[in-house]
Scaffold this motif. Structure first.
Motif, PDB file in Angstrom:
ATOM      1  N   SER A 113      71.646  95.921  13.273  1.00  0.00           N
ATOM      2  CA  SER A 113      72.208  95.719  11.939  1.00  0.00           C
ATOM      3  C   SER A 113      72.332  94.223  11.662  1.00  0.00           C
ATOM      4  O   SER A 113      72.149  93.395  12.555  1.00  0.00           O
ATOM      5  N   TYR A 114      72.668  93.904  10.427  1.00  0.00           N
ATOM      6  CA  TYR A 114      72.936  92.506  10.089  1.00  0.00           C
ATOM      7  C   TYR A 114      74.115  91.977  10.908  1.00  0.00           C
ATOM      8  O   TYR A 114      74.171  90.805  11.240  1.00  0.00           O
ATOM      9  N   ARG A 115      75.056  92.848  11.260  1.00  0.00           N
ATOM     10  CA  ARG A 115      76.194  92.434  12.097  1.00  0.00           C
ATOM     11  C   ARG A 115      75.685  91.974  13.465  1.00  0.00           C
ATOM     12  O   ARG A 115      76.116  90.950  13.980  1.00  0.00           O
ATOM     13  N   ASP A 116      74.775  92.762  14.067  1.00  0.00           N
ATOM     14  CA  ASP A 116      74.187  92.377  15.361  1.00  0.00           C
ATOM     15  C   ASP A 116      73.501  91.025  15.248  1.00  0.00           C
ATOM     16  O   ASP A 116      73.657  90.157  16.104  1.00  0.00           O
ATOM     17  N   LEU A 117      72.749  90.873  14.193  1.00  0.00           N
ATOM     18  CA  LEU A 117      72.008  89.633  13.979  1.00  0.00           C
ATOM     19  C   LEU A 117      72.965  88.463  13.756  1.00  0.00           C
ATOM     20  O   LEU A 117      72.775  87.382  14.321  1.00  0.00           O
ATOM     21  N   ALA A 118      73.996  88.684  12.977  1.00  0.00           N
ATOM     22  CA  ALA A 118      74.992  87.634  12.717  1.00  0.00           C
ATOM     23  C   ALA A 118      75.647  87.187  14.020  1.00  0.00           C
ATOM     24  O   ALA A 118      75.852  85.984  14.243  1.00  0.00           O
ATOM     25  N   ASP A 119      75.951  88.144  14.895  1.00  0.00           N
ATOM     26  CA  ASP A 119      76.562  87.803  16.191  1.00  0.00           C
ATOM     27  C   ASP A 119      75.618  86.960  17.045  1.00  0.00           C
ATOM     28  O   ASP A 119      76.056  86.013  17.699  1.00  0.00           O
ATOM     29  N   HIS A 120      74.336  87.274  17.037  1.00  0.00           N
ATOM     30  CA  HIS A 120      73.358  86.514  17.824  1.00  0.00           C
ATOM     31  C   HIS A 120      73.198  85.083  17.311  1.00  0.00           C
ATOM     32  O   HIS A 120      73.033  84.158  18.089  1.00  0.00           O
ATOM     33  N   GLY A 159      75.356  83.515  15.108  1.00  0.00           N
ATOM     34  CA  GLY A 159      76.611  82.819  14.895  1.00  0.00           C
ATOM     35  C   GLY A 159      76.889  82.500  13.443  1.00  0.00           C
ATOM     36  O   GLY A 159      77.432  81.440  13.125  1.00  0.00           O
ATOM     37  N   VAL A 160      76.498  83.414  12.561  1.00  0.00           N
ATOM     38  CA  VAL A 160      76.762  83.257  11.127  1.00  0.00           C
ATOM     39  C   VAL A 160      77.432  84.525  10.617  1.00  0.00           C
ATOM     40  O   VAL A 160      77.488  85.529  11.317  1.00  0.00           O
ATOM     41  N   LYS A 161      77.913  84.474   9.402  1.00  0.00           N
ATOM     42  CA  LYS A 161      78.484  85.659   8.765  1.00  0.00           C
ATOM     43  C   LYS A 161      77.343  86.498   8.175  1.00  0.00           C
ATOM     44  O   LYS A 161      76.296  85.969   7.810  1.00  0.00           O
ATOM     45  N   THR A 162      77.585  87.789   8.053  1.00  0.00           N
ATOM     46  CA  THR A 162      76.537  88.658   7.492  1.00  0.00           C
ATOM     47  C   THR A 162      76.184  88.243   6.069  1.00  0.00           C
ATOM     48  O   THR A 162      75.043  88.401   5.643  1.00  0.00           O
ATOM     49  N   ALA A 163      77.151  87.697   5.346  1.00  0.00           N
ATOM     50  CA  ALA A 163      76.866  87.234   3.976  1.00  0.00           C
ATOM     51  C   ALA A 163      75.796  86.144   3.988  1.00  0.00           C
ATOM     52  O   ALA A 163      74.980  86.058   3.062  1.00  0.00           O
TER      53      ALA A 163
END
Length: 189
Positions: free
Chosen positions: A27-34, A36-40
């Protein structure tokens, strides 16, 4: 981070996630965690997941296209085939070809993504069929009689070998297929 760096990191990490888990496995959440940014922030660059996917496929296809066309056309066709086969070696065993993974997710992809994956496969199949045709002409390779079919079965063999190698976490499975293909064509693997 500047805009280009963040976008490039998103594409790089999305590619790794897709190659490991498939399109529907992150998900975008997984990607954001990798990254280091917010999903927005991801939505700023890629409003929909399909936009991200198309950008990842396009970037991957450009990189692979450059590798294919980096294989010296002045060497005999059997040597070009060996150099192509070598491109499959040495990759991470927990990942497979991006477009190979996406082919498995085909039913859940948009038409635009499906066409991009098909174009990626055709690029390889066409390149391989041209190499086989050149090999028939220079006497260094044999054909089944239909060089387009040769391109398809060769690419299918390499893609299948990547999947088997990943499934069993055994690089030897890939090496065995590369050796068999090269041996069939009288090429040193």
């Amino acid at each position: 981070m500047n805009t280009a760096t963040t976008r490039d990191q998103l594409l790089e990490h999305a590619q790794c996630l897709i190659r490991r888990r498939g399109y529907n496995g992150f998900s975008y959440r997984d990607l954001a965690d990798h990254v280091g940014v917010k999903t927005a922030s991801i939505h700023y660059y890629f409003p929909a997941k399909d936009d991200l996917l198309i950008a990842v496929i396009d970037k991957y296809a450009v990189q692979v296209h450059a590798m294919l066309h980096g294989i010296d056309k002045s060497v005999p066709a059997n040597e070009r085939l060996a150099r192509y086969a070598a491109l499959f070696r040495g990759g991470p065993t927990d990942q497979i070809c991006l477009c190979g993974m996406l082919a498995a997710d085909f039913a859940s992809l948009s038409d635009r993504a499906r066409q991009s994956v098909q174009a990626f496969f055709r690029m390889h199949e066409t390149w391989l069929s041209e190499v086989v045709a050149a090999g028939v002409e220079d006497g260094s390779l044999k054909s089944c009689g239909d060089t387009a079919a040769d391109g398809r079965w060769l690419f299918a063999a390499f893609q299948g070998a990547l999947m088997g190698s990943r499934l069993f976490q055994d690089q030897q499975r890939l090496d065995d297929v590369i050796t068999a293909v090269c041996c069939k064509h009288g090429v040193a693997a």
